[in-house]
Design an enzyme around this catalytic site. Sequence first.
Site, PDB file in Angstrom:
ATOM      1  N   ALA A 130     -15.748   2.460   9.743  1.00  0.00           N
ATOM      2  CA  ALA A 130     -15.490   2.795   8.563  1.00  0.00           C
ATOM      3  C   ALA A 130     -14.019   2.613   8.056  1.00  0.00           C
ATOM      4  CB  ALA A 130     -15.815   4.221   8.299  1.00  0.00           C
ATOM      5  N   GLU A 363      -3.758   0.034   3.946  1.00  0.00           N
ATOM      6  CA  GLU A 363      -3.745   0.855   2.910  1.00  0.00           C
ATOM      7  C   GLU A 363      -4.647   0.348   1.828  1.00  0.00           C
ATOM      8  OE1 GLU A 363      -0.971   3.396   1.949  1.00  0.00           O
ATOM      9  OE2 GLU A 363      -0.252   3.737   4.088  1.00  0.00           O
TER      10      GLU A 363
HETATM   11  N1  CAA Z   1      -7.073  10.089  -6.933  1.00  0.00           N
HETATM   12  C1  CAA Z   1      -7.930  11.110  -7.055  1.00  0.00           C
HETATM   13  N2  CAA Z   1      -9.318  10.988  -6.921  1.00  0.00           N
HETATM   14  C2  CAA Z   1      -9.981   9.701  -7.000  1.00  0.00           C
HETATM   15  C3  CAA Z   1      -9.105   8.610  -6.800  1.00  0.00           C
HETATM   16  C4  CAA Z   1      -7.721   8.680  -6.814  1.00  0.00           C
HETATM   17  N3  CAA Z   1      -6.950   7.647  -6.807  1.00  0.00           N
HETATM   18  N4  CAA Z   1      -9.914   7.444  -6.554  1.00  0.00           N
HETATM   19  C5  CAA Z   1     -11.438   8.064  -6.641  1.00  0.00           C
HETATM   20  N5  CAA Z   1     -11.255   9.390  -6.756  1.00  0.00           N
HETATM   21  C6  CAA Z   1     -12.233  10.492  -7.066  1.00  0.00           C
HETATM   22  C7  CAA Z   1     -13.072  10.150  -8.135  1.00  0.00           C
HETATM   23  O1  CAA Z   1     -12.565  10.753  -9.284  1.00  0.00           O
HETATM   24  C8  CAA Z   1     -14.855  10.546  -7.751  1.00  0.00           C
HETATM   25  O2  CAA Z   1     -14.621  11.751  -7.893  1.00  0.00           O
HETATM   26  P1  CAA Z   1     -15.774  12.651  -8.624  1.00  0.00           P
HETATM   27  O3  CAA Z   1     -16.980  12.060  -7.828  1.00  0.00           O
HETATM   28  O4  CAA Z   1     -15.564  13.938  -8.625  1.00  0.00           O
HETATM   29  O5  CAA Z   1     -15.799  11.940 -10.034  1.00  0.00           O
HETATM   30  C9  CAA Z   1     -14.520  10.039  -6.194  1.00  0.00           C
HETATM   31  O6  CAA Z   1     -13.228  10.180  -5.751  1.00  0.00           O
HETATM   32  C10 CAA Z   1     -15.275   8.915  -5.861  1.00  0.00           C
HETATM   33  O7  CAA Z   1     -14.607   8.033  -6.638  1.00  0.00           O
HETATM   34  P2  CAA Z   1     -15.297   6.348  -7.003  1.00  0.00           P
HETATM   35  O8  CAA Z   1     -16.729   6.728  -7.122  1.00  0.00           O
HETATM   36  O9  CAA Z   1     -14.384   5.566  -7.727  1.00  0.00           O
HETATM   37  O10 CAA Z   1     -15.152   5.879  -5.124  1.00  0.00           O
HETATM   38  P3  CAA Z   1     -15.857   4.640  -4.715  1.00  0.00           P
HETATM   39  O11 CAA Z   1     -16.634   5.113  -3.455  1.00  0.00           O
HETATM   40  O12 CAA Z   1     -16.403   3.880  -5.577  1.00  0.00           O
HETATM   41  O13 CAA Z   1     -14.571   3.682  -4.348  1.00  0.00           O
HETATM   42  C11 CAA Z   1     -12.785   3.050  -3.108  1.00  0.00           C
HETATM   43  C12 CAA Z   1     -13.507   4.069  -3.444  1.00  0.00           C
HETATM   44  C13 CAA Z   1     -12.018   2.413  -3.765  1.00  0.00           C
HETATM   45  C14 CAA Z   1     -13.627   1.658  -2.340  1.00  0.00           C
HETATM   46  C15 CAA Z   1     -12.254   3.580  -1.723  1.00  0.00           C
HETATM   47  O14 CAA Z   1     -13.210   3.796  -0.747  1.00  0.00           O
HETATM   48  C16 CAA Z   1     -11.022   3.055  -1.060  1.00  0.00           C
HETATM   49  O15 CAA Z   1      -9.939   3.243  -1.640  1.00  0.00           O
HETATM   50  N6  CAA Z   1     -11.321   2.248  -0.026  1.00  0.00           N
HETATM   51  C17 CAA Z   1     -10.281   1.758   0.796  1.00  0.00           C
HETATM   52  C18 CAA Z   1      -9.894   2.736   2.053  1.00  0.00           C
HETATM   53  C19 CAA Z   1      -8.340   2.694   2.465  1.00  0.00           C
HETATM   54  O16 CAA Z   1      -7.486   1.952   1.599  1.00  0.00           O
HETATM   55  N7  CAA Z   1      -8.208   2.757   3.588  1.00  0.00           N
HETATM   56  C20 CAA Z   1      -6.857   2.480   4.276  1.00  0.00           C
HETATM   57  C21 CAA Z   1      -6.771   3.204   5.370  1.00  0.00           C
HETATM   58  S1  CAA Z   1      -5.344   4.033   5.558  1.00  0.00           S
HETATM   59  C22 CAA Z   1      -4.079   2.979   6.275  1.00  0.00           C
HETATM   60  O17 CAA Z   1      -4.333   1.677   6.340  1.00  0.00           O
HETATM   61  C23 CAA Z   1      -3.093   3.617   7.006  1.00  0.00           C
HETATM   62  C24 CAA Z   1      -1.871   3.262   7.498  1.00  0.00           C
HETATM   63  O18 CAA Z   1      -1.663   3.982   8.527  1.00  0.00           O
HETATM   64  C25 CAA Z   1      -1.059   2.403   7.152  1.00  0.00           C
END
Ligand code: CAA
Length: 390
Positions: A130, A363
């Site tokens: 994931a 990220e």
């Molecule tokens: N802020 C607050 N809430 C948010 C939000 C935000 N930016 N984005 C989405 N939400 C909320 C939405 O409002 C929604 O809530 P409700 O059901 O209550 O309306 C819920 O979250 C689901 O939103 P989406 O339907 O838009 O979500 P999705 O599943 O379609 O898409 C995605 C989500 C953008 C693909 C997301 O899964 C994502 O960003 N994935 C990438 C993950 C990531 O960046 N991982 C990196 C790991 S961390 C890392 O790299 C760490 C490190 O150590 C450097």
Amino acid sequence: MLFKLTEEQQMIQDMVREFSRKVIAVTADERDKSKEYPAQNFKKMGKLGLMGMMIPEEYGGENADTISYVLALSEIAYSCASTSVVMSVQNSIICESFNYFGTEEQKKQYLIPLAQGKMIGAFGLTEPEAGSDPVSQATTAVKDGDHYIINGTKRFITSGKTCKLALVTAKTDEKTGHKGISVFIVPKGTKGFEVGHVEDKMGLRASDTTDLLFDNCRVPAENMLGNEGDGFKMAMRGLDAGRIGIAAQSLGVAQAAFDAAVKYAKSRKQFGQPISKFQAIRFQIADMAVQIEAAKQLILSAASMKDRKVDYSKEASIAKLYASEMVNRITGMALQMHGGYGFTKDYPVERYYRDARVFTIYEGTSEIQRIVISNKILRDKRKPLTNTET
Ligand code: CAA
């Protein structure tokens, strides 16, 4: 520059620039080779207020604005990208999550030492199966009286080895998708919580990236951060801030590569003159400068929106997408300009090139940024401008 910095923002940038070039830069190459984690530098950065910059003073922070933060982070990245990724994760997804979602007790117990840099935190969201799709995570937290029992594996966790606590996402309800994810504070030393495989990476070698293993790890229910089911939104909120940070890191590394390329072009002579006299090189320098300036404006614009407390999610993703792709182009151009020397470890461009590679991946990959941006545009309820409006 479009943005005129306030006296305080300018002062912070100058102070961090001096510290970064005098303290962080001198051992950056050495650390890249030895993979030694710069624990002492983080203590110094904590004393300078760089580990929880945007946190209120009462919780150990500096109460600085996001613009000051991105300026400071870029200055640290200019000298050492490994150091800047730890600073970025600590300031954004760790400290800001505590500040926004934590109880008074949690803030006193954890946020104060985190913001003061006395304790490093890690954020455990990603798993072996994931990454871009965190909702499909398999880690579970099952209620057992006044405790939760956590089981699962987290992967690619920044500071996994060196952190003193991890914020860990886990499913508390497997049937409700993103609404069933919660976050737990798990201090190091908690039974059932171990550090697993430590990655051997092509870049950011002085920052450790590890697996975190949870095997019937019991944590008190009061270790939940926020409410049950807040976890996905907490991660998304933290990643919005984190993405501005990765963009700022990209800017710092790009500026370092650019400065190195300009210096080299002025001193390297071929065909009887410095290569900076050739139009092919001059045009590349101009193209690099344009892209760096464009990234800077996008980053400051997203940071200023965050400071004005308006929805900046799309702008954070735009800044991250552009800046992280920009730094990969710039470090490649800088390396090319160095010719054969760029391919050796005698010049720092080789390190910049390797460090920058992950910026379009972590990220949220560039592909995920495009999803966030297009989702925001296509779901945006704001009235679109007509052709006659500007
Ligand atoms: N802020 C607050 N809430 C948010 C939000 C935000 N930016 N984005 C989405 N939400 C909320 C939405 O409002 C929604 O809530 P409700 O059901 O209550 O309306 C819920 O979250 C689901 O939103 P989406 O339907 O838009 O979500 P999705 O599943 O379609 O898409 C995605 C989500 C953008 C693909 C997301 O899964 C994502 O960003 N994935 C990438 C993950 C990531 O960046 N991982 C990196 C790991 S961390 C890392 O790299 C760490 C490190 O150590 C450097």
